[in-house]
Each structure stands twice: as C-alpha cells, then as structure tokens.
Write a protein that holds these residues in place. Structure first.
Motif, PDB file in Angstrom:
ATOM      1  N   ALA A 125       7.458  -2.747   3.749  1.00 49.50           N
ATOM      2  CA  ALA A 125       6.651  -1.618   4.220  1.00 49.50           C
ATOM      3  C   ALA A 125       6.229  -0.748   3.040  1.00 49.50           C
ATOM      4  O   ALA A 125       7.062  -0.110   2.393  1.00 49.50           O
ATOM      5  N   LEU A 126       4.934  -0.709   2.762  1.00 48.13           N
ATOM      6  CA  LEU A 126       4.432   0.017   1.600  1.00 48.13           C
ATOM      7  C   LEU A 126       4.704   1.519   1.720  1.00 48.13           C
ATOM      8  O   LEU A 126       5.020   2.187   0.739  1.00 48.13           O
ATOM      9  N   GLY A 127       4.573   2.045   2.921  1.00 44.33           N
ATOM     10  CA  GLY A 127       4.788   3.471   3.112  1.00 44.33           C
ATOM     11  C   GLY A 127       6.185   3.924   2.758  1.00 44.33           C
ATOM     12  O   GLY A 127       6.381   5.045   2.272  1.00 44.33           O
ATOM     13  N   ARG A 128       7.156   3.075   2.979  1.00 46.00           N
ATOM     14  CA  ARG A 128       8.530   3.433   2.614  1.00 46.00           C
ATOM     15  C   ARG A 128       8.691   3.461   1.098  1.00 46.00           C
ATOM     16  O   ARG A 128       9.416   4.302   0.558  1.00 46.00           O
ATOM     17  N   LYS A 129       8.012   2.546   0.398  1.00 48.43           N
ATOM     18  CA  LYS A 129       8.137   2.493  -1.064  1.00 48.43           C
ATOM     19  C   LYS A 129       7.383   3.646  -1.731  1.00 48.43           C
ATOM     20  O   LYS A 129       7.842   4.199  -2.737  1.00 48.43           O
ATOM     21  N   VAL A 130       6.216   3.993  -1.171  1.00 49.45           N
ATOM     22  CA  VAL A 130       5.442   5.105  -1.723  1.00 49.45           C
ATOM     23  C   VAL A 130       6.069   6.446  -1.348  1.00 49.45           C
ATOM     24  O   VAL A 130       5.912   7.441  -2.059  1.00 49.45           O
ATOM     25  N   GLY A 131       6.775   6.457  -0.211  1.00 50.62           N
ATOM     26  CA  GLY A 131       7.416   7.680   0.245  1.00 50.62           C
ATOM     27  C   GLY A 131       6.663   8.385   1.343  1.00 50.62           C
ATOM     28  O   GLY A 131       7.089   9.445   1.807  1.00 50.62           O
ATOM     29  N   GLY A 169       4.027   9.298   7.814  1.00 51.73           N
ATOM     30  CA  GLY A 169       4.717   8.943   9.044  1.00 51.73           C
ATOM     31  C   GLY A 169       4.546   7.508   9.470  1.00 51.73           C
ATOM     32  O   GLY A 169       5.220   7.072  10.412  1.00 51.73           O
ATOM     33  N   PHE A 170       3.652   6.745   8.787  1.00 52.87           N
ATOM     34  CA  PHE A 170       3.421   5.346   9.147  1.00 52.87           C
ATOM     35  C   PHE A 170       3.973   4.418   8.066  1.00 52.87           C
ATOM     36  O   PHE A 170       3.968   4.748   6.878  1.00 52.87           O
ATOM     37  N   SER A 171       4.410   3.248   8.490  1.00 47.70           N
ATOM     38  CA  SER A 171       5.055   2.311   7.571  1.00 47.70           C
ATOM     39  C   SER A 171       4.079   1.672   6.596  1.00 47.70           C
ATOM     40  O   SER A 171       4.473   1.236   5.513  1.00 47.70           O
ATOM     41  N   ASP A 172       2.787   1.590   6.954  1.00 47.28           N
ATOM     42  CA  ASP A 172       1.794   0.934   6.105  1.00 47.28           C
ATOM     43  C   ASP A 172       0.415   1.401   6.551  1.00 47.28           C
ATOM     44  O   ASP A 172       0.288   2.302   7.387  1.00 47.28           O
ATOM     45  N   TYR A 173      -0.624   0.767   6.005  1.00 46.02           N
ATOM     46  CA  TYR A 173      -1.999   1.162   6.311  1.00 46.02           C
ATOM     47  C   TYR A 173      -2.345   0.894   7.777  1.00 46.02           C
ATOM     48  O   TYR A 173      -2.049  -0.181   8.305  1.00 46.02           O
ATOM     49  N   VAL A 174      -3.008   1.864   8.413  1.00 47.13           N
ATOM     50  CA  VAL A 174      -3.448   1.752   9.802  1.00 47.13           C
ATOM     51  C   VAL A 174      -4.971   1.864   9.855  1.00 47.13           C
ATOM     52  O   VAL A 174      -5.622   2.208   8.866  1.00 47.13           O
ATOM     53  N   PHE A 175      -5.546   1.573  11.016  1.00 45.32           N
ATOM     54  CA  PHE A 175      -6.994   1.619  11.239  1.00 45.32           C
ATOM     55  C   PHE A 175      -7.412   3.033  11.618  1.00 45.32           C
ATOM     56  O   PHE A 175      -6.777   3.663  12.487  1.00 45.32           O
TER      57      PHE A 175
END
Length: 421
Positions: A108-114, A172-178
C-alpha cells in the motif's frame, strides 16, 4: 544532438527515425502530449516539464522548461485547446524509501508515504492539479491549482469540456483512488466525486481483502461517454459508470493477478468495435515480476468484459537478459485530435523500444512495426544500481501519423511507421 552513430537504432522494422531531441539536456521523459506543433513532456528525474517545438519534426527544438516545486514531480500531463493540466505529487523516486523500486511497486503506497495515517503537517511537496494557459504554446502560464490533501495526483484524463478524471493519493486511503474534477472554471478546478475499491478507505476502518504485498491503486482512467475504464494496477480492470460524476458506481471488476503479475497500466476502449485494450506494465528488471501482456477484451456487455486474446511478446532478441525492464509500459490512447485507430495499436516495451500492432483480427494481434533505439548517451535515472539502457516510456501519434516516444534516459524520438502491408 547525439552523434550520428548513436542515432542508428538497434532495430528498425517498418519504422524509421525522423527526428530526435535531448530535450535541452533533460533527456528523461514520461508522458508527452503533442499539441499545435509543441510536445509537452513530463520529466521523471529532471523535475518539472519541458516544451519542444516539433513543427519541423526533423529538427525539434526545446523552447521552454518549467521547474517543479521542491520535492514534487510533474511526470504526467494533458492538453486540450488552450489548457495544459499537469499533475503535482510527491517526487517518489527521489525519496529514500523508494530508491529500491520494489518498494514503490509492492504494498500500500499510502502507508509508505504516510498519507494513509493521520495527516502530516510537515509535508514538503506540492500536491494537486496545476492548470496552465498555453495559448502561447511555448510559454505555459499557470492560471489555476486544485490542492489535494495527501500525496497528490498521479495521472489524468482530460479531452475538453467540464470534466477531467484522475488518480489521487488522498489522506486516509491506502493508495490512489478515482476522482472526477469539475473544470467548468479552469482557474478553480475542484473535486466533484470519488470512487475506491472496498478496503482502501483506511480512515473509515475498511480492511483490505488482498495480500499486503499487492498494489491495489488506480493508475489512471480513460473515459468514453459515461463509462470510465480504469487500470487499477494489481487489482486489474475496473469499469465505472460515471453518468453521475459526483457518484461513480461500479459496473465490473476483473482481475487476473495472480496468476499473472499485475501492474495494469492502460485500459483503452475502441468503441466502434466494442473492444478494450488492456496493458499490464513490466515494473522489475529481467521479468522478475513475470512476463507481462497486452490483453484484448470484448466489452459488448460493459458489465461483463471477456478476455479474447493477448498481443505477441517481442522475441527477436533476448530482452529479458538485457538490463532494465522488458515488457509493456504505455500505449497511444487515441485522444481526440490525435491519430485515432481501432486497427493499429502503438505501444512502448521499455528496453525493447516501440512496437506497432495490427489488430484487425482481434483474436490474433500481429506485430507490424518495431523501433529499438541504441544505448542512450547518458544515464538520467539517479536511483542506485540502474543501467544506462533505453527504457521507452510513452508514445503519442499525431493526426498525421508521426510517432513521438519518450525515454527515461534517451530523449524524444520522432518516428514514422511504414504502414500496413
């Protein structure tokens, strides 16, 4: 300009080199748009974006460079009429945590970016969508900006009118959304709606159903009419009904990873034939992520896409053993005003260059053109342990049929296809 010997391709089949540009010494390029005689090129490592005058394709000239804000990349962009839309997001390939590119493509990119956790007050990048006036093609002038609370925007789809569409890494999201974007006032674009796969909304307590090593994040959509065809990386193909731009709804979700390696990158509809071309990106060297394919889907029933064939993989050389990535990366997306075809597909294959496929028989795509540039003059990729090798990135075909291709290291190649025989 490179020496003549370096402009001699490693392979040219039914294609020839027309012109070349090192983009003012910033020879790394990702997405490009050719619009009114200018090529707008987002950079992967040089920050910002460049403008190249291609009105004389045999002698292209770099005429502008627009630097990115600090710690920000502008790798993707879109043009229409007098507008240029440019993404702003955290420069991930400059971040210490992504110097091993496996870290970017797994989990999950969002977790790594913070950004999946509590919002940070110490972000040092610009996140959102910038809008430029390009009525003077060689002098982009920023006129609007839509901020994103999070990592930023990754890639866009905009072909004019009120609506743009994008992938966004939002707090608040784990990765890129639409997301849908209201462009009715280009000086004040605003988000109008969003969609995510269940499990991605970390802030709402959603729990993912997929393995933690997978990248369930949107790369970008292509929209035709009221249907958005979304490349959702390791989650495959997601088809959305966007008739209500404020409330996109799911029509279909198809995923073939595993057993295949994932990384879905483009979903190109061919409406006159009820077909959809879906490309999976090769993201690791030597096919460590498996052999990647371009798939053909029958979408006569949008809620039930059916895979009917795959494109052939280049076999004339041992590209798997060659340094860098081998496999599909991007394709020409049939934008209005460009070369639009439902019989020819133009793609990049990274260390295997640019390829053209005849899909008149949708069940049996055939390669009909290839161009593999020679080794680049210098290494632009600043990440450790990267090889000085071509990595053909994006391809754009103008209305006259000229092909433009960028490279992570090698600059801008302008090519001509010999046609179907």
């Amino acid at each position: 300009m490179k020496q003549e010997s370096l402009l001699t391709p490693d392979l040219a089949h039914n294609m020839r080199l027309v012109g070349y540009s090192d983009q003012g010494g910033r020879s790394d390029g990702v997405q490009l748009m050719v619009h009114r005689g200018y090529a707008y090129i987002g950079h992967m490592f040089s920050k910002g974006f460049s403008v190249v005058d291609v009105r004389d394709p045999q002698s292209p000239k770099t005429v502008a460079y627009v630097p990115a804000p600090p710690n920000t990349w502008n790798i993707h962009l879109q043009t229409h009429d007098d507008l240029l839309l440019v993404i702003n997001a955290k420069d991930l390939f400059a971040a210490p945590e992504f110097q091993d590119e496996r870290e970017y493509y797994q989990g999950a990119l969002g977790r790594k970016v913070g950004t999946a956790q509590a919002p940070s007050t110490s972000r040092n990048w610009r996140a959102g969508l910038a809008v430029y006036d390009i009525s003077q093609g060689d002098t982009p002038r920023e006129i609007g900006f839509m901020p994103i609370e999070g990592g930023g925007v990754h890639r866009l789809w905009y072909v004019g009118g009120r609506w743009a569409y994008a992938s966004a890494l939002i707090d608040g999201f784990s990765d890129y959304v639409f997301i849908t974007i209201d462009m009715s006032d280009p000086t004040r674009p605003r988000e109008a709606g969003r969609f995510w796969l269940p499990g991605m909304n970390v802030a709402a307590g959603e729990t993912p159903s997929w393995d933690a090593s997978r990248r369930y994040g949107l790369h970008h959509p292509i929209v035709h009419g009221n249907v958005a065809y979304c490349a959702w990386r390791d989650a495959g193909l997601v088809v959305l009904d966007v008739a209500d731009r404020s409330r996109p709804r799911l029509l279909a979700h198809r995923n073939w990873s595993p057993p295949f390696g994932g990384g879905t990158h483009n979903c190109l509809p061919l409406p006159d034939r009820d077909l959809l071309v879906v490309l999976d990106e090769a993201v690791l060297d030597h096919q460590e992520d498996g052999e990647k394919f371009i798939w053909m889907f029958d979408v006569r029933e949008p809620s039930n896409p059916v895979s009917i064939s795959t494109f052939p993989t280049p076999r004339e050389a041992d590209y798997r053993s060659k340094p860098g990535h081998f496999g599909p990366h991007n394709l020409h997306e049939n934008r209005p005003g460009s070369f639009v075809s439902s019989e020819l597909i133009f793609t990049t294959y990274q260390n295997a260059g640019v390829r053209v496929f005849d899909i008149r028989d949708a069940f049996r795509p055939i390669e009909v053109g290839a161009f593999v540039p020679s080794q680049p003059e210098k290494l632009m990729d600043h990440r450790p342990n990267r090889a000085k090798v071509i990595q053909s990135s994006d391809v754009f075909v103008d209305s006259g049929g000229l092909i433009y291709s960028t490279d992570y290291n090698g600059g801008l190649y302008i090519l001509e296809f010999g046609g179907l025989r």
